[in-house]
Enzyme design. Structure first.
Site, PDB file in Angstrom:
ATOM      1  N   CYS A   1      55.998 -20.053   2.826  1.00 57.45           N
ATOM      2  CA  CYS A   1      55.335 -19.460   3.986  1.00 57.45           C
ATOM      3  C   CYS A   1      55.202 -20.530   5.061  1.00 57.45           C
ATOM      4  CB  CYS A   1      53.951 -18.921   3.594  1.00 57.45           C
ATOM      5  SG  CYS A   1      52.833 -20.138   2.875  1.00 57.45           S
ATOM      6  N   HIS A  17      50.935 -30.646  -1.542  1.00 52.14           N
ATOM      7  CA  HIS A  17      51.826 -30.084  -0.512  1.00 52.14           C
ATOM      8  C   HIS A  17      51.899 -31.031   0.682  1.00 52.14           C
ATOM      9  CE1 HIS A  17      53.601 -27.481   2.400  1.00 52.14           C
ATOM     10  NE2 HIS A  17      52.557 -26.727   2.693  1.00 52.14           N
ATOM     11  N   CYS A  44      54.957 -25.732   7.622  1.00 55.16           N
ATOM     12  CA  CYS A  44      55.201 -25.979   6.198  1.00 55.16           C
ATOM     13  C   CYS A  44      56.663 -25.769   5.789  1.00 55.16           C
ATOM     14  CB  CYS A  44      54.305 -25.090   5.346  1.00 55.16           C
ATOM     15  SG  CYS A  44      52.542 -25.389   5.590  1.00 55.16           S
TER      16      CYS A  44
END
Length: 399
Positions: free
Chosen positions: A385, A355, A89
């Site tokens: 994160c 996302h 991510c």
């Protein structure tokens, strides 16, 4: 080291899964913000020294070096090299950092960092990495899926279902206000098909009018998997937990969407070549390792590391973008860093907007820059994160 400046940042809308952007190939999706950068900034063919794009599931249509394929699909010169990277991510922000590193080191004068992810066409987990799928490889780290980790984080730090739902409802409200106020218009470029027709020109995942009461009716998304195996596994790592409280749902977790983003970076003197004034200076960036079972605590040490490198303190930061992978991640980060929610994700985040894994970090950098300009403020910090137990962050300062 040479100072690195941000000259522009663009992104596509976040298209919901199987929505408006799903008909667009990942290569064409990645090409969209690159094409827009060239048009907005009149970039000459040989100006850009390198392009770095994040992509978290680089298989199938996203396989190979999608960054290079996107550069060519955008109509850029064959002389422009490009590389794809995967730090889960954090990939989009890490791509900006790696591109900036080349500028800082004097290897290139102009570079582009960004990311792309078509989650409709290449689903999460399609790469079947052994660390997440082979029990013999996960034993030592007590691997559990991130959703279970988010529930463990909530349990360990005392965040209730009411807490995470309240945060999610606020994210939706802020995103709706941002769209209504045109706060994203400056940087969004529409996604078009091969005929030049617009397929997606707005963020599609939002659910305006979401309330805590509506969210409270959603089932816990990770409870079944937890009870089947993963709750027991994580309690070997955290035996002090009597049980895992499964509070996360599809409504207080990040949305699955398609999208791409690109950030134009360069030296101060590159502004003459581009004919542009820089919008901000990239003061620092940092990536750290963190606890690999929960996997979600990295934004705190990453933010601290980036601020230390910039010679700054939390109090110096005007606006924060903390990726909303799960509501508990942002609540934890705000609590640990003692952040004022009024300064965090002021235009909503991934819970409302979605996302697109490899692109999100670069999107957030553009979002915080636009908002700093709108509010006439100076310093922004972005942090995410990262799966595997990592965190990444960057600090920018307006010129």
């Amino acid at each position: 080291m040479t100072d690195v400046y941000i000259y522009d940042a663009v992104r596509t809308p976040r298209g919901k899964r199987n929505g408006g952007a799903a008909s667009i190939t990942p290569i064409q999706l990645g090409a969209t913000p690159l094409r827009a950068l060239a048009e907005r900034n009149d970039i000459a063919d040989n100006t850009v020294g390198d392009v770095v794009l994040g992509c978290v599931v680089p298989v199938g249509e996203q396989g190979g070096d999608i960054a290079r394929a996107s550069v060519l699909a955008a109509g850029w010169s064959q002389d422009v090299p490009a590389v794809q990277l995967n730090r889960f991510c954090g990939s989009g922000l890490d791509a900006v950092g790696q591109a900036a590193g080349q500028v800082a080191a004097g290897m290139v004068d102009v570079a582009v960092g960004g990311g792309v992810e078509s989650m409709s066409r290449v689903p999460m987990g399609a790469d079947r990495g052994a660390w997440a799928s082979d029990p013999s490889e996960t034993y030592m780290t007590h691997y559990v899926p991130q959703g279970i980790g988010a529930d463990v984080l909530a349990t360990k730090y005392g965040f209730s279902r009411q807490d995470v739902d309240a945060y999610a409802a606020e994210s939706q409200a802020r995103a709706a206000a941002a769209v209504q106020g045109g706060r994203f218009d400056k940087s969004i470029v529409p996604i078009k098909n091969s005929a030049g027709l617009v397929e997606c020109d707005r963020d599609e995942h939002m659910r305006p009018g979401t309330t805590v009461e509506k969210l409270g009716k959603l089932p816990a998304a990770f409870e079944a998997a937890g009870k089947a195996a993963f709750d027991q596994r994580i309690r070997f790592k955290y035996p002090e937990l009597e049980a895992v409280s499964h509070v996360h749902t599809g409504g207080n977790s990040s949305g699955i969407v398609d999208g791409a983003a690109a950030v134009l970076l360069g030296t101060e003197t590159a502004g003459g070549t581009l004919g542009k004034k820089p919008r901000a200076r990239l003061r620092s960036w940092a990536t750290v390792g963190s606890e690999p079972s929960i996997m979600l605590t990295g934004p705190v040490p990453a933010a601290e590391a980036a601020l230390k490198r910039a010679g700054m303190k939390i109090s110096d930061v005007d606006l924060f973008e903390v990726n909303e992978a799960f509501a508990s991640v942002v609540l934890f980060t705000m609590e640990e860093l003692k952040l004022d929610h009024a300064k965090v994700n002021v235009n909503g985040g991934a819970i409302a907007l979605g996302h697109p894994l490899g692109a999100t970090g670069a999107m957030l950098l553009g979002t915080v820059l636009d908002e700093l300009e709108r509010q006439d403020k100076s310093v922004g910090l972005v942090t995410l994160c990262v799966a595997g137990g990592m965190g990444t962050a960057a600090v920018i300062e307006r010129i």
